[in-house]
Design a protein around this motif. Structure first.
Motif, PDB file in Angstrom:
ATOM      1  N   THR A 218       3.074  38.255  -7.900  1.00  0.00           N
ATOM      2  CA  THR A 218       3.564  37.831  -6.588  1.00  0.00           C
ATOM      3  C   THR A 218       4.677  36.828  -6.838  1.00  0.00           C
ATOM      4  O   THR A 218       4.476  35.839  -7.546  1.00  0.00           O
ATOM      5  CB  THR A 218       2.437  37.210  -5.749  1.00  0.00           C
ATOM      6  OG1 THR A 218       1.523  38.264  -5.396  1.00  0.00           O
ATOM      7  CG2 THR A 218       2.965  36.597  -4.465  1.00  0.00           C
ATOM      8  N   TYR A 220       8.202  34.668  -4.963  1.00  0.00           N
ATOM      9  CA  TYR A 220       8.575  34.045  -3.688  1.00  0.00           C
ATOM     10  C   TYR A 220       9.969  34.566  -3.384  1.00  0.00           C
ATOM     11  O   TYR A 220      10.921  34.270  -4.122  1.00  0.00           O
ATOM     12  CB  TYR A 220       8.558  32.530  -3.834  1.00  0.00           C
ATOM     13  CG  TYR A 220       8.698  31.755  -2.542  1.00  0.00           C
ATOM     14  CD1 TYR A 220       7.586  31.197  -1.926  1.00  0.00           C
ATOM     15  CD2 TYR A 220       9.949  31.553  -1.961  1.00  0.00           C
ATOM     16  CE1 TYR A 220       7.708  30.459  -0.750  1.00  0.00           C
ATOM     17  CE2 TYR A 220      10.077  30.816  -0.787  1.00  0.00           C
ATOM     18  CZ  TYR A 220       8.945  30.264  -0.186  1.00  0.00           C
ATOM     19  OH  TYR A 220       9.065  29.534   0.971  1.00  0.00           O
ATOM     20  N   CYS A 279      14.688  35.800  -4.941  1.00  0.00           N
ATOM     21  CA  CYS A 279      13.512  36.134  -5.746  1.00  0.00           C
ATOM     22  C   CYS A 279      13.286  34.980  -6.716  1.00  0.00           C
ATOM     23  O   CYS A 279      14.079  34.779  -7.647  1.00  0.00           O
ATOM     24  CB  CYS A 279      13.712  37.432  -6.521  1.00  0.00           C
ATOM     25  SG  CYS A 279      12.351  37.785  -7.658  1.00  0.00           S
ATOM     26  N   TYR A 280      12.224  34.229  -6.465  1.00  0.00           N
ATOM     27  CA  TYR A 280      11.872  33.117  -7.363  1.00  0.00           C
ATOM     28  C   TYR A 280      10.589  33.523  -8.083  1.00  0.00           C
ATOM     29  O   TYR A 280       9.573  33.811  -7.444  1.00  0.00           O
ATOM     30  CB  TYR A 280      11.660  31.852  -6.531  1.00  0.00           C
ATOM     31  CG  TYR A 280      10.938  30.738  -7.264  1.00  0.00           C
ATOM     32  CD1 TYR A 280      11.584  29.998  -8.255  1.00  0.00           C
ATOM     33  CD2 TYR A 280       9.605  30.436  -6.971  1.00  0.00           C
ATOM     34  CE1 TYR A 280      10.913  28.979  -8.918  1.00  0.00           C
ATOM     35  CE2 TYR A 280       8.935  29.417  -7.627  1.00  0.00           C
ATOM     36  CZ  TYR A 280       9.600  28.698  -8.602  1.00  0.00           C
ATOM     37  OH  TYR A 280       8.945  27.693  -9.269  1.00  0.00           O
ATOM     38  N   SER A 281      10.667  33.578  -9.405  1.00  0.00           N
ATOM     39  CA  SER A 281       9.509  34.059 -10.169  1.00  0.00           C
ATOM     40  C   SER A 281       8.876  32.927 -10.993  1.00  0.00           C
ATOM     41  O   SER A 281       8.126  33.185 -11.927  1.00  0.00           O
ATOM     42  CB  SER A 281       9.918  35.223 -11.077  1.00  0.00           C
ATOM     43  OG  SER A 281      11.016  34.839 -11.883  1.00  0.00           O
ATOM     44  N   PRO A 284       4.260  29.419  -8.582  1.00  0.00           N
ATOM     45  CA  PRO A 284       4.161  29.585  -7.121  1.00  0.00           C
ATOM     46  C   PRO A 284       3.990  28.256  -6.392  1.00  0.00           C
ATOM     47  O   PRO A 284       4.548  28.062  -5.302  1.00  0.00           O
ATOM     48  CB  PRO A 284       2.907  30.455  -6.940  1.00  0.00           C
ATOM     49  CG  PRO A 284       2.625  31.063  -8.269  1.00  0.00           C
ATOM     50  CD  PRO A 284       3.266  30.200  -9.314  1.00  0.00           C
ATOM     51  N   ALA A 287       7.261  26.629  -5.340  1.00  0.00           N
ATOM     52  CA  ALA A 287       8.248  27.401  -4.576  1.00  0.00           C
ATOM     53  C   ALA A 287       8.777  26.632  -3.359  1.00  0.00           C
ATOM     54  O   ALA A 287       9.992  26.567  -3.134  1.00  0.00           O
ATOM     55  CB  ALA A 287       7.648  28.736  -4.151  1.00  0.00           C
ATOM     56  N   ASP A 288       7.875  26.030  -2.588  1.00  0.00           N
ATOM     57  CA  ASP A 288       8.335  25.337  -1.378  1.00  0.00           C
ATOM     58  C   ASP A 288       9.290  24.202  -1.739  1.00  0.00           C
ATOM     59  O   ASP A 288      10.313  23.984  -1.072  1.00  0.00           O
ATOM     60  CB  ASP A 288       7.136  24.801  -0.584  1.00  0.00           C
ATOM     61  CG  ASP A 288       6.431  25.930   0.155  1.00  0.00           C
ATOM     62  OD1 ASP A 288       7.122  26.904   0.516  1.00  0.00           O
ATOM     63  OD2 ASP A 288       5.199  25.849   0.319  1.00  0.00           O
ATOM     64  N   GLY A 306       9.331  34.022   1.340  1.00  0.00           N
ATOM     65  CA  GLY A 306       7.962  33.536   1.183  1.00  0.00           C
ATOM     66  C   GLY A 306       7.274  34.305   0.073  1.00  0.00           C
ATOM     67  O   GLY A 306       7.908  35.152  -0.583  1.00  0.00           O
ATOM     68  N   PRO A 307       5.984  34.037  -0.146  1.00  0.00           N
ATOM     69  CA  PRO A 307       5.270  34.765  -1.199  1.00  0.00           C
ATOM     70  C   PRO A 307       5.243  36.262  -0.885  1.00  0.00           C
ATOM     71  O   PRO A 307       4.983  36.640   0.261  1.00  0.00           O
ATOM     72  CB  PRO A 307       3.850  34.169  -1.148  1.00  0.00           C
ATOM     73  CG  PRO A 307       3.997  32.886  -0.410  1.00  0.00           C
ATOM     74  CD  PRO A 307       5.136  33.060   0.541  1.00  0.00           C
TER      75      PRO A 307
END
Ligand SMILES: Cc1cc2nc3c(=O)[nH]c(=O)nc-3n(C[C@H](O)[C@H](O)[C@H](O)COP(=O)(O)OP(=O)(O)OC[C@H]3O[C@@H](n4cnc5c(N)ncnc54)[C@H](O)[C@@H]3O)c2cc1C
Length: 468
Positions: A218, A220, A279-281, A284, A287-288, A306-307
């Motif tokens: 998953t 973000y 796309c942030y990998s 998690p 992420a915010d 978002g996720p």
């Protein structure tokens, strides 16, 4: 340039029957049930009528089909996913090797690798690997074929973090122009392995690919939309941010027309806007925090980031672009995005000619830059952006208008480019453009081509001429 060699289509009927009996897969001919469907490729602008379509199901079928085409001097085209812009997965009159039935996939979770047969799409691969919480870098859509995308390089959401698709390719199984089978990796046929990492389908038919997998499950990501009036400001922010951002963040920039359908808010339907699709990998839980300054600097009017499970992000835009639309592509690599270039982008972005037409700037820095320009055939390891301008529409009546727009847009930006382009985003362009795509690597590619395909059997591609 796509070389059209004369093709005698009057092959002896007995020989054709003999080929059919050698194949486990179907041999489809004009007039057969399913021929019209079998000859259609993704780009509705391409209307070619092959004499024979060999639906290969295994390596033996591929060998038989190559031998037949070569011995009867038939034009030979190879189709993986059939997504190529200029329709290089098909041909008029000749023989098409259609790999779409070769869908075998084997994940090795312990070794974190996946062996994938040549007819798979990226959606097939993501489905198989996601069950193990693993993925390999691919593109930005799931319907594209693994074959063409990988052999040209492979630019996608994970490029900044994990490199191009070819940077995660460990080996290939191939059938060569003489019908022989080889495996190529850094240990075996290393020259061939170097060439297929960017050199396209010039060297043989890749029957299976072995990829490195990574723990990507998953992420973000998703689109943020901004009013077109802010296009220059958003583009400048994006340029300055993304070139310095940690490598686990990717986000391509695009000019889009908002589709008139949910989940897009009705007040934006059919409005031209600009988008960043993220796309942030990374971790998690961070992420915010990572996205907070982005949202504060350029507040989006629509924010879907978002996720999101990796296969969902990969297939987010599939339904917008079904098979059969008219597509016209123009492309270049860029080292930088100057303010002057941004002004030109805004000018032509404001003129998107149809709802599906778009311009994307993809990132090819970060991990992509850590591989040397001569370490693989893909040479533009110093460029930061791959630009793709595409006129897309269901109605051929709009072709002239959207082709004109794409050409004018490309001409305006070309003087600012790095001087070459990604072969997978090119249309049917001339030999100089193919050479420019490979820069100093072209000479070595031509020599390797002379070793493995001296007769240029595999010429329906962005062709590299065999040269000693
Ligand atoms: C909607 C769409 C989205 C795209 N998104 C991306 C993206 O995100 N990133 C990106 O990098 N590119 C992207 N592309 C470009 C894409 O990489 C190329 O169109 C590529 O050629 C598609 O591969 P394919 O196997 O589907 O094509 P095909 O038309 O089947 O083949 C293309 C070329 O590759 C050769 N080939 C295919 N498979 C094999 C094989 N197994 N062995 C030998 N030769 C083979 C063919 O002979 C032909 O010359 C996209 C294209 C489309 C239409």
């Amino acid at each position: 340039m796509i070389e059209q060699q004369p093709t005698p289509i009057t092959v002896d009927e007995t020989a054709i029957q003999e080929l059919a009996s050698r194949l486990r897969g179907a041999l489809i001919r004009p007039g057969d049930t399913g021929y019209e469907q079998a000859r259609a490729v993704y780009n509705g602008m391409i209307d070619r009528r092959p004499a024979l379509i060999a639906r290969c199901v295994d390596v033996a079928d591929v060998m038989a089909a190559i031998n037949f085409a070569r011995d009867h001097q038939l034009t030979l085209a190879v189709r993986g996913g059939g997504h190529n812009g200029p329709g290089l997965g098909t041909c008029d009159d000749g023989l098409v090797i259609d790999l779409s039935e070769m869908k075998g996939i084997r994940v090795d979770p312990a070794a974190r690798t996946v062996r994938v047969e040549g007819g798979c799409t990226w959606g097939d691969v993501d489905h198989a690997t996601h069950a193990f919480g693993l993925a390999t870098p691919s593109g930005f859509m799931s319907i594209t074929g693994i074959g063409g995308l990988t052999l040209g390089g492979g630019i996608g959401y994970l490029a900044r973090t994990l490199g191009l698709t070819i940077d995660n390719l460990l080996g290939v199984d191939m059938v060569l122009a003489d019908g022989s089978f080889v495996t190529a990796s850094t240990d075996e046929h290393a020259d061939l392995f170097w060439a297929v990492r960017g050199g396209g389908g010039n060297f043989g038919v890749v029957t299976s690919f072995l990829f490195q997998l990574h723990p990507v499950s998953t992420v973000y990501g998703g689109p943020m939309l901004f009013p077109f009036a802010q296009a220059a400001e958003v583009m400048k922010f994006w340029r300055d941010f993304i070139l310095q951002a940690p490598e686990e963040i990717n986000g391509w920039f695009g000019f889009v027309t908002v589709p008139p359908a949910p989940p897009f808010p009705e007040q934006f339907h059919l409005q031209k806007m600009c988008a960043i699709v993220w796309c942030y990998s990374g971790a998690p839980e961070k992420a915010d925090e990572v996205f907070q300054p982005i949202r504060a600097s350029i507040p989006p009017v629509v924010d879907f980031a978002g996720p999101i499970p990796w296969p969902v992000l990969q297939s987010l835009f599939d339904a917008l672009y079904p098979k059969g639309l008219q597509w016209y592509w123009k492309t270049d690599f860029f080292n930088e995005l100057s303010d002057k270039a941004i002004d030109l982008h805004v000018k032509y972005g404001a003129q998107l000619p149809t709802m599906h037409s778009t311009m994307h700037l993809y990132l090819i820095n970060g991990a992509v830059h850590r591989i040397g320009a001569s370490d693989t055939a893909f040479s533009f390891r110093d460029a930061n952006f791959a630009e793709v301008i595409v006129g897309v529409d269901p109605d051929p009546a709009n072709n002239e208008r959207m082709i004109g727009w794409a050409r004018d847009y490309w001409m305006a930006l070309h003087p600012y480019s790095a001087g070459g382009a990604y072969v997978n985003f090119m249309m049917d362009e001339d030999a100089d453009r193919v050479q420019a795509a490979y820069r100093d690597n072209y000479v070595r590619l031509a020599e390797i081509k002379a070793t493995y395909d001296p007769g240029n059997v595999f010429h329906v591609n962005q062709n590299i001429k065999p040269t000693r």
